[in-house]
Motif scaffolding. Structure first.
Motif, PDB file in Angstrom:
ATOM      1  N   GLN A   1       0.965  -1.269  -0.101  1.00  0.00           N
ATOM      2  CA  GLN A   1      -0.054   0.033  -0.147  1.00  0.00           C
ATOM      3  C   GLN A   1       1.003   1.215   0.014  1.00  0.00           C
TER       4      GLN A   1
ATOM      5  N   ARG B   1      -7.135  13.409  -2.434  1.00  0.00           N
ATOM      6  CA  ARG B   1      -8.313  13.883  -2.847  1.00  0.00           C
ATOM      7  C   ARG B   1      -8.203  15.284  -3.698  1.00  0.00           C
TER       8      ARG B   1
ATOM      9  N   HIS C   1     -13.847  13.278  -3.222  1.00  0.00           N
ATOM     10  CA  HIS C   1     -12.908  12.133  -3.123  1.00  0.00           C
ATOM     11  C   HIS C   1     -12.045  12.437  -1.786  1.00  0.00           C
TER      12      HIS C   1
ATOM     13  N   VAL D   1      -4.265   8.811  -9.325  1.00  0.00           N
ATOM     14  CA  VAL D   1      -4.112   7.476  -8.651  1.00  0.00           C
ATOM     15  C   VAL D   1      -3.519   6.395  -9.333  1.00  0.00           C
TER      16      VAL D   1
ATOM     17  N   ASN E   1      -3.733   8.665   1.268  1.00  0.00           N
ATOM     18  CA  ASN E   1      -4.984   8.935   0.373  1.00  0.00           C
ATOM     19  C   ASN E   1      -4.568  10.306  -0.157  1.00  0.00           C
TER      20      ASN E   1
ATOM     21  N   LYS F   1      -5.046  11.686   3.912  1.00  0.00           N
ATOM     22  CA  LYS F   1      -4.801  10.850   5.042  1.00  0.00           C
ATOM     23  C   LYS F   1      -3.600  10.354   4.747  1.00  0.00           C
TER      24      LYS F   1
END
Length: 142
Positions: free
Chosen positions: A59, A65, A142, A113, A63, A78
């Motif tokens: 991972q 947006r 998002h 992404v 994150n 995040k």
């Protein structure tokens, strides 16, 4: 009753600052430089480079947006505690300026992404930009 204008209704560029719940007591400007209640460290807002290596199947540890539709850019929304991204210095509110020499300031969310998920080595240019990040959160899902 005061009517609050939206950002788009202002004639000049405007920066909305976050609410200041407990402002410090007023101190004469010449005494503020070394006073602990005043943060004079503006280097936190300068662009910086983050390097991450991602093994296959791992991972990212963060994150994002935003994107082209919001006209504000891509932001870190995040960061997983104790992840490589956290240890490298990424934080919520960082604007992603570029990844592996790809400009992220006017990129679609899905393309951003895809670039982040497929790269094994990630060289990111970011800057802490909490004010636009807050606007980003208000505009997007998002």
């Amino acid at each position: 009753m005061d009517q609050k204008l939206s950002y788009d209704d202002y004639q000049l560029p405007v920066v909305f600052l976050p609410a200041y719940e407990n402002p410090p007591a007023w101190i004469p400007p010449h005494e503020r430089v070394h006073h602990p209640d005043y943060n004079n460290e503006l280097t936190q807002f300068l662009p910086r480079t983050i390097v991450l290596k991602k093994p296959p199947g791992a991972q990212l540890g963060f994150n994002i947006r935003g994107g082209k539709a919001s006209q504000l850019g891509i932001f870190i929304s995040k960061v997983v505690p104790d992840s490589d991204a956290h240890r490298a210095g990424l934080q919520e509110g960082d604007q992603v300026l570029s990844v592996n020499d790809v400009d992220f300031q006017d990129i679609e969310h899905s393309k951003a992404v895809e670039i982040l998920k497929t790269a094994r080595e990630i060289l990111m240019r970011v800057r802490f930009f909490p004010y636009n990040y807050q606007r980003q959160k208000e505009r997007t899902v998002h």
